[in-house]
Design an enzyme around this catalytic site. Sequence first.
Site, short mmCIF file in Angstrom:
data_model
loop_
_atom_site.label_atom_id
_atom_site.label_comp_id
_atom_site.label_asym_id
_atom_site.label_seq_id
_atom_site.Cartn_x
_atom_site.Cartn_y
_atom_site.Cartn_z
N HIS A 109 44.59 11.92 34.87
CA HIS A 109 44.01 10.71 34.30
C HIS A 109 44.83 10.18 33.13
O HIS A 109 44.36 9.32 32.39
CB HIS A 109 42.56 10.97 33.88
CG HIS A 109 41.67 11.30 35.03
ND1 HIS A 109 40.41 11.84 34.89
CD2 HIS A 109 41.86 11.17 36.38
CE1 HIS A 109 39.87 12.04 36.08
NE2 HIS A 109 40.74 11.64 37.00
N CYS A 120 60.02 4.33 37.25
CA CYS A 120 60.55 5.68 37.44
C CYS A 120 59.57 6.78 37.05
O CYS A 120 59.86 7.96 37.21
CB CYS A 120 61.86 5.84 36.66
SG CYS A 120 61.67 5.74 34.85
N ILE A 236 33.48 28.67 27.41
CA ILE A 236 34.90 28.86 27.73
C ILE A 236 35.60 29.67 26.64
O ILE A 236 36.38 30.58 26.93
CB ILE A 236 35.58 27.50 27.94
CG1 ILE A 236 34.96 26.80 29.16
CG2 ILE A 236 37.09 27.65 28.14
CD1 ILE A 236 35.37 25.34 29.31
#
Length: 257
Positions: A109, A120, A236
């Site tokens: 994202h 490029c 986490i």
Amino acid sequence: MSADLQKQIEQAAEWIAASQHLVAFTGAGISTDSGLPDFRGPDGVWTRRDAGLPPPKWGAPPSQIRPNVAHLCLVELEQLGLLKFLISQNVDNLHLSSGFPLERLAELHGNGKLMRCLGCESRFTFEQVGWDRRVWGEGYRAHRPLKGQPRCPVCKGRIISSVVNFGDPLPAKELERSFMHSAESDVFFAIGSSLVVSPANDMPRIAMEAGSKLILLNRGETPFDEVADLRIDAGIGEVLPPVVERVKALLAAQPRA
């Protein structure tokens, strides 16, 4: 820490330590300990929006947002030679600022600190290309180009904010590399993501179909909860550090060739 969580940490560490092609996939949940809100958690951006509530407050001012221990754990797994590729849905730049190498990272994202070339696909900081937001605006893809705005220093193509807004196509090279590494993985570790955003939520499925073990670390439900090889419902920052420490212990105990 409960005995069940300790067992889950041990199992995750064993699979990671034995892996040949570990791929990690991160969502907004990995950055909440840095002070950023997530999107679909109990107090997430979309959760509150759907309930008619104002957006959640940040846990720290933007200037004080830093990578947390979970980001650093992924850096350590990469430095150990285990984490071959990291796929992220986040635009907060915390993976790069934690020291994770750009060549092993796909930011599906985009990144709020970077611009990219439509020609490029090179990426640059705003400073590198002389992009002044006060003059040229945010440079989103949907914005009309302004006369005289900076161009890509590599190919002279149009440069835009790398952030992918609703309706924008995902960066093709990032997407291709992410699907490729998902299919090559033998352990796919999804961290802090509800896994509901397409097409990124196809990646765990592709990994499993190729024979990979799927580890989920997330607060809240995901569509893969019933099929994952290991489902960890815990913080986490509580889980990743002991996982990495156990991985290092397992690697140290392996006989040397």
